[in-house]
Structure formats: C-alpha cells, structure tokens
Design an enzyme around this catalytic site. Structure first.
Site, PDB file in Angstrom:
ATOM      1  N   GLU A  68       0.781  -1.147   0.142  1.00 44.05           N
ATOM      2  CA  GLU A  68       0.211   0.607   0.137  1.00 44.05           C
ATOM      3  C   GLU A  68       0.594   1.350  -0.106  1.00 44.05           C
ATOM      4  O   GLU A  68       1.397   1.956   1.175  1.00 44.05           O
ATOM      5  CB  GLU A  68      -0.812   0.219   1.092  1.00 44.05           C
TER       6      GLU A  68
ATOM      7  N   CYS B  16      -0.512   9.968   2.206  1.00 39.51           N
ATOM      8  CA  CYS B  16      -0.787   9.137   0.774  1.00 39.51           C
ATOM      9  C   CYS B  16      -1.437   9.421  -0.084  1.00 39.51           C
ATOM     10  O   CYS B  16      -1.788   9.932  -0.715  1.00 39.51           O
ATOM     11  CB  CYS B  16      -1.141   7.432   1.141  1.00 39.51           C
TER      12      CYS B  16
END
Length: 469
Positions: free
Chosen positions: A242, A276
């Site tokens: 991820e 992110c």
C-alpha cells in the site's frame, strides 16, 4: 523494547531514538533487533500458529474484541502518544484512534463476505470452498498513522488465523509498544503477535526469512519497489504493498468558492501533507473563477499562525531529514520550470515546522511525477474539462483523486475516466470508507488494497469436490 512470545526485552542491534518532531526532544531510546532476535520472533510466531489457527473464529474474535475494548478505554493516552511521536495536533491524533477503533467490525464483516465457507450440492456430488490462514505474516508499519495503518493489516490477519511479526516505523516506537501492551492485556496467546524494532536491514531479513509467509507493507513507492525486488525471489510468499500517491484535485464549474477553498486546504495540508491521500496537484479552470479560488487559497495559507502550539492547523514534518527533502523538492520544481505562488520556508526557531507551499506548474515542459510528503500543492490551469482530466491522469500513481463541482453529471464522467482507486466528489481527497476497499493502481500499490479487501490476502482458498461412491 522488543515484544517476543509475550516477553519484553531489549534489542541487541544498533541504538536509535524517537524524537518529538515538534520540539526536537529525545522522548525514547532503544535498540534495533539483531538477526538472532528476528529468528526468535519468527520462531515464536511459527510455533504459535497451529494453536491460534485451530481456535474457533468465535474465540479469536473474542480476544481481538478485548484489544479494541482496551483501546477504547485508553484512547486518550494513545491519542497523546500519537501526537507526541508524530507531531500531529491532538484533533488529528484523535481522529486516527477513532479510525482504528472502527477497524474491528469492518474487518469481521469483510472476513465473512470475502473469505467465508460455501457448499453447493450437485446430485451425488458436492463442491465446497473454505479458507485457511497462511501462517506467519510480517507487518511493516508507517510513521504517519502508527496505530491505524498497522492494525489495518494486523486485525484481518489475526481474524483469519495468522500469527504476526510486526516492525513499526523507527519514528514511532512508543506508539507501537503501547499497542503491544494492549494486545498483551487482551489475553492474546504468547507468540501470536511479536514486535521487533529495526530499519531496512530488518525488513530485508523479514522478507527473506524461511518462516515468513508474507509481507504486508505501508509506505513509499521507493521502499515498496525495493521490497518487491527482494520478494521476486520468493513468488510463493504474499506481498501486499500500500504505497503513495501524486493525487489530483480538480475544481470545475462551481460558484461555492469558499467551500471549495476549505476542501482544497484540508485535502492538501492536513497532517502537514503527510498522508498518502493528500492532494498534491490542484487543477483549476483557466478563468477568472479559477484565479479567484487560487487567490483565496493563498490568502488562507498566509493567514496561518505559528506563534504557539495551540495556534497550529497542522503539525511539523516528522524529521529534519523530511524537512530538508521537502524544501529540496520545492527547489527542484523551480529549476524544472515551475513558478512560486507561495514559497514554503522553515518556521524560524522551530524544529520541523514548515509553511505551506503553492507552486504553479502550468508552464513546465515536462511534469515531475514524484510524491512529495509535505504541505505543498502544485497548481495547474486547464482550458477545458478534457484538459483537466488529462492532467489529472498525467501520473504513474493512482491512489486518490477528487472533483469539486456544482455539476453532478461531471462527476460521472470524472469517475469513469480517472485512474485512481479512491475517487471523491465535493469531499476531501483524504476521505475513505472502511466498508470499502482502499488502494490504488500503478505506483500506488500492487492491487492488494487495504480497507475491506484486506481480508483477501490474509487467507487462501481451498476448493473441494466431494463425490459419494
């Protein structure tokens, strides 16, 4: 301290420190694990796996619920620890704890929906499907969500019957140790979760260890790429990456200027841009309206106060190295043809506080497609909505994207054409539902997203044909 087979011990590797990113104060000191301690943690997890995976689902979930009950009871000290080690504001840290608490029920439901048991009869023949745990799974956590994101892997892995070796970020050992203390108090059997501290050598050791069945990683594309290269030698192991994003936020056909500015500001600058999913690129119409939005955004950024901690909208960057990297990235954009709208600077007298950066990239001959972890927004003016969509997709990443507009029909076009895993409308780019999968395409990960689909990589399917003789 390391936590191996429910025992606390000192690391025997090189020393390291946790530093308060707001004050520069040393708040924790310890040592990395050495090779022998990696082996001990792996062996403890391996030896406990058969017993843990043989427990009924009801028993496993009962123990896991105790951890979450303890986290709820101790959410204030956990919030304070997160704020201290990451530099987040108390509000931001509290929202992380709340997100972590919401993980349990979503993970239980995901396991039942994504991996359950099924049996179908065809006359004298039956077909059945069930799922089994992999064994020992390694979890490598990030600094920016030191509680929520590791538990996004740990919880579904435990529900499925796996055991864990967890390596937290070197920047947040105190949060990790407090989390292990809560797992211990919850009555998790010895060896089911083990925690070791370390840097890249420890991560490489986890990847290569013969007892390790998979690595679950959250972090940057650069590190994820290095891990992927190592794991290429072990195709039999699970790897879930991820990674980051160079996320576009498009504003088009809206009269709600103030509301748009608020959404842009939070998307780009919450957690100092250290998420992110933060907006990295703002795409505006090349019109009077677009220039008005930018003017108000600049004014809002300039109005921020850094006089004392209570004034902060967001906190500092995680480290001096991160601060230097952020400012160097800003300079690199300028050398490549971008222009300052608002130049970021380090706040005088602070340790890691920086002011927001707004950079006009419209005139750049070649885009600079890198993720920048900090409070920077690159602004691009587009002449048409098609041009805006093309610029939004002008990236090798594909994590998050957003559209702000008064025209709902535009979002249908946007959603269909944008290459991203999380696509929001009139909301921040950082918003995501735990009841849905989370992740992206391209450099944002390897299509094993977190969130609801995390259950997929925590158990493997067994299909059977049963025929009566």
């Amino acid at each position: 301290m390391l936590f191996i087979e429910n025992h606390w011990s000192s690391g025997k590797g090189k020393p390291f420190k946790s530093i308060n990113p707001f004050t520069g104060e040393i708040i924790w000191e310890g040592n990395f694990a050495n090779a022998s301690q990696i082996n001990s943690a792996m062996s403890a997890a391996y030896n406990s796996h058969d017993r843990w995976s043989a427990e009924s689902m009801k028993t496993r979930i009962k123990i896991i619920r105790k951890f979450y009950a303890l986290l709820e009871k101790n959410k204030l000290p956990m919030t304070n620890l997160i704020a201290t080690e990451t530099g987040k504001t108390i509000t931001d840290a509290a929202s992380e704890v709340a997100a972590a608490l919401a993980k349990l029920n979503n993970s239980i439901l995901a396991h039942k929906k994504r991996t359950g048991f099924e049996k179908i009869s065809h006359g004298a023949m039956q077909t059945s499907l069930e799922h089994s745990s992999h064994g020992v799974m390694s979890v490598v956590g990030p600094f920016n969500f030191p509680l929520h994101l590791p538990n996004g892997h740990i919880t579904p892995a435990l529900i499925a019957g796996n055991t864990i070796v967890y390596k937290p970020s070197e920047s947040t050992p105190m949060v990790a140790e407090y989390m292990m203390m809560l797992w211990e108090k919850a009555g998790l059997p010895a060896g089911v979760i083990n925690m070791i501290h370390g840097g890249k050598e420890i991560v490489q050791g986890l990847c290569k260890h013969p007892l390790n069945k998979g690595l679950l990683f959250t972090g940057s594309y650069k590190v994820g790429k290095q891990i992927n290269k190592i794991m290429a030698d072990y195709p039999e192991k699970i790897i879930a990456l991820e990674l980051g994003g160079n996320n576009p936020l498009v504003v088009w056909s809206t009269q709600k200027i103030n509301a748009a500015v608020n959404l842009i500001f939070e998307s780009a600058f919450i957690s100092s841009g250290q998420r992110c999913t933060c907006a990295r690129r703002l795409i505006l119409p090349n019109t009077t309206s677009g220039k008005k939005i930018l003017a108000k955004l600049k004014q809002r950024a300039q109005s921020l106060s850094f006089s004392n901690k209570s004034d902060l909208y967001y906190g500092p960057l995680i480290s001096p190295k991160a601060t230097e990297r952020f400012l160097r990235f800003q300079d690199k954009l300028i050398t490549k043809g971008a222009k300052f709208i608002l130049k970021a600077r380090k706040v005088r007298g602070s340790y890691n506080l920086v002011t927001p950066s707004l950079i006009n990239i419209t005139g750049m001959k070649k885009s600079f497609d890198e993720e920048n972890f900090g409070p920077m927004l690159q602004v691009y003016f587009a002449d048409t909505f098609d041009d805006a969509l093309a610029e939004a997709n002008n990236t090798k990443y594909g994590l998050a994207a957003g559209l702000i507009s008064d025209n709902e029909r535009l979002f249908e076009v946007f959603k269909q054409r944008i290459n991203a895993g999380v696509i929001n409308f009139n909301a921040t780019t950082t918003g995501a539902s735990g009841a849905f999968p989370f992740g992206g395409i391209g450099r944002s990960g390897n299509l094993r997203p977190a969130g609801f689909y995390a259950a997929d990589y925590c158990a493997w399917p067994k299909a059977s044909i049963i025929k009566k003789l």
